[in-house]
Design an enzyme around this catalytic site. Structure first.
Site, PDB file in Angstrom:
ATOM      1  N   ASN A   9       0.862  -1.186   0.000  1.00  0.00           N
ATOM      2  CA  ASN A   9       0.000   0.000   0.000  1.00  0.00           C
ATOM      3  C   ASN A   9       0.895   1.231   0.000  1.00  0.00           C
ATOM      4  OD1 ASN A   9      -1.832   2.045   0.502  1.00  0.00           O
ATOM      5  ND2 ASN A   9      -2.091   1.523   2.677  1.00  0.00           N
ATOM      6  N   TRP A  10       0.926   1.920  -1.136  1.00  0.00           N
ATOM      7  CA  TRP A  10       1.839   3.068  -1.253  1.00  0.00           C
ATOM      8  C   TRP A  10       1.278   4.338  -0.615  1.00  0.00           C
ATOM      9  CZ3 TRP A  10       3.749   2.640  -7.072  1.00  0.00           C
ATOM     10  CH2 TRP A  10       4.584   1.506  -7.179  1.00  0.00           C
ATOM     11  N   LYS A  11       0.038   4.279  -0.164  1.00  0.00           N
ATOM     12  CA  LYS A  11      -0.591   5.468   0.435  1.00  0.00           C
ATOM     13  C   LYS A  11      -0.439   6.655  -0.540  1.00  0.00           C
ATOM     14  CE  LYS A  11       0.609   3.499   4.845  1.00  0.00           C
ATOM     15  NZ  LYS A  11       0.333   3.570   6.260  1.00  0.00           N
ATOM     16  N   HIS A  95      -9.407   1.007   5.097  1.00  0.00           N
ATOM     17  CA  HIS A  95      -8.101   1.166   5.765  1.00  0.00           C
ATOM     18  C   HIS A  95      -8.253   2.099   6.967  1.00  0.00           C
ATOM     19  CE1 HIS A  95      -3.927   2.336   6.444  1.00  0.00           C
ATOM     20  NE2 HIS A  95      -3.586   1.243   5.778  1.00  0.00           N
ATOM     21  N   GLU A  97      -6.570   4.490   8.007  1.00  0.00           N
ATOM     22  CA  GLU A  97      -6.384   5.924   7.706  1.00  0.00           C
ATOM     23  C   GLU A  97      -7.638   6.510   7.071  1.00  0.00           C
ATOM     24  OE1 GLU A  97      -2.721   5.449   5.548  1.00  0.00           O
ATOM     25  OE2 GLU A  97      -1.706   4.904   7.414  1.00  0.00           O
ATOM     26  N   GLU A 167      -5.181  -5.214  10.709  1.00  0.00           N
ATOM     27  CA  GLU A 167      -4.137  -4.206  10.863  1.00  0.00           C
ATOM     28  C   GLU A 167      -4.353  -3.456  12.173  1.00  0.00           C
ATOM     29  OE1 GLU A 167      -2.310  -2.975   6.937  1.00  0.00           O
ATOM     30  OE2 GLU A 167      -4.135  -1.791   7.115  1.00  0.00           O
ATOM     31  N   GLY A 173       2.638   2.036  10.632  1.00  0.00           N
ATOM     32  CA  GLY A 173       3.553   3.158  10.464  1.00  0.00           C
ATOM     33  C   GLY A 173       4.283   3.547  11.738  1.00  0.00           C
ATOM     34  N   SER A 213       3.684  -2.411  10.166  1.00  0.00           N
ATOM     35  CA  SER A 213       5.146  -2.411  10.287  1.00  0.00           C
ATOM     36  C   SER A 213       5.779  -3.745   9.885  1.00  0.00           C
ATOM     37  CB  SER A 213       5.563  -1.993  11.700  1.00  0.00           C
ATOM     38  OG  SER A 213       5.111  -0.673  11.969  1.00  0.00           O
ATOM     39  N   GLY A 234       2.861  -1.193   4.228  1.00  0.00           N
ATOM     40  CA  GLY A 234       2.891   0.218   3.887  1.00  0.00           C
ATOM     41  C   GLY A 234       4.307   0.675   3.590  1.00  0.00           C
ATOM     42  N   GLY A 235       4.965   1.257   4.584  1.00  0.00           N
ATOM     43  CA  GLY A 235       6.282   1.883   4.400  1.00  0.00           C
ATOM     44  C   GLY A 235       7.291   1.020   3.660  1.00  0.00           C
TER      45      GLY A 235
HETATM   46  C1  PEP Z   1      -0.573  -0.001   5.866  1.00  0.00           C
HETATM   47  O1  PEP Z   1      -0.498   1.067   5.292  1.00  0.00           O
HETATM   48  O2  PEP Z   1      -1.566  -0.723   5.680  1.00  0.00           O
HETATM   49  C2  PEP Z   1       0.507  -0.412   6.766  1.00  0.00           C
HETATM   50  C3  PEP Z   1       0.418  -1.559   7.372  1.00  0.00           C
HETATM   51  O3  PEP Z   1       1.567   0.454   6.902  1.00  0.00           O
HETATM   52  P1  PEP Z   1       3.019   0.114   7.554  1.00  0.00           P
HETATM   53  O4  PEP Z   1       3.476  -1.173   6.938  1.00  0.00           O
HETATM   54  O5  PEP Z   1       3.874   1.275   7.192  1.00  0.00           O
HETATM   55  O6  PEP Z   1       2.806  -0.032   9.031  1.00  0.00           O
END
Ligand code: PEP
Length: 250
Positions: A9-11, A95, A97, A167, A173, A213, A234-235
């Site tokens: 997920n590049w957000k 999600h 966010e 999640e 994050g 993470s 994500g990251g």
């Molecule tokens: C996400 O955006 O769904 C996520 C899990 O981010 P991260 O891996 O950065 O925690």
């Protein structure tokens, strides 16, 4: 057996040009990978370019959100048929966010899951508790409510097309990953609810991803658990090398 899904997920990161550069670097790194569904979820303006570069490869494309209507006077929104036309095969729904910053609810997530399925896309339904909720001992109550509400009205016949992502909000994050035991405990609980909703056979076919993470260093431990069927990343999905290492967890 369930085929694992590893989705990035590049957000709100990467222009179309940066997305194209990523895909060109990433595809050769994962070209030999079999037995894993690899998914990239770029921002909307990059969907077409990522999908056309990844066409015919082992990498699929997801949108990060959709509206639940097919079309209409909804300024700024994008519909499931539109993302499908751009080349997406999956859509991330609900999600944290979106829930936190854009007032998404269990009800809107449910409407979106239905719209995504109707368009012939695979929904990746996200859910998870906040730190306050975990500390108050409400993890199972919250995750269970979000799962039941998000899937309300979805028949067992559709179950194979549904992907769930657990999640925990406190792990997204933050660099704080749930331990494999914490994740497995919730995943097994969620699968138990899927069994109630759809029966054992259907529930056993649903992929439940962990997100929060995930990194090259922790993916193998997470994936060694019976009910963890992949990851939403994500990251660590923003760098081709790191994401390829996660995809190659085994
Ligand atoms: C996400 O955006 O769904 C996520 C899990 O981010 P991260 O891996 O950065 O925690």
């Amino acid at each position: 057996m369930r085929t694992p899904v590893i989705a990035g997920n590049w957000k709100m990161y990467k222009t179309a040009g940066e997305s194209a550069a990523f895909v060109k670097e990433f595809l050769p790194l994962v070209a030999g990978v079999r037995g894993v569904e690899i998914v990239l979820a770029p921002p909307f303006p990059s969907l077409s370019v990522v999908a056309s570069l990844a066409s015919g490869t082992n990498v699929g494309v997801a949108s990060q959100n959709v509206h639940f209507a097919t079309e209409g006077a909804y300024t700024g929104e994008v519909s499931p048929p539109m993302v499908k036309d751009a080349g997406a095969r999956y859509a991330i729904i609900g999600h944290s966010e979106r829930r936190q910053y854009f007032a998404e609810t269990d009800d809107s997530a449910n409407r979106k899951v239905k719209a995504v399925l109707a368009a012939g896309l695979v929904p990746i339904l996200c859910l998870g508790e906040t730190l306050l909720e975990r500390e108050a001992g409400k993890t199972f109550e919250i995750a269970g409510r979000q799962l039941r509400a998000g899937l309300q009205g979805i028949a067992a016949a559709e179950s194979r097309k549904v992907v769930v992502a657990y999640e925990p909000v406190w792990a997204i994050g933050t660099g704080k990953t749930a331990t494999p035991e914490q994740a497995q405990e919730v995943h097994a609980f969620l699968r138990g609810i899927l069994k109630e909703l759809w029966g054992v056979g259907a529930a056993d076919g649903v992929r439940i991803l962990y997100g929060g993470s995930v990194k090259p260093e922790n993916i193998s431990d997470l994936m060694s658990n019976a009910d963890i069927d992949g990851a939403l990343v994500g990251g660590a999905s923003l760098k081709a090398n790191a994401f390829a290492a996660i995809v190659k967890f085994n």
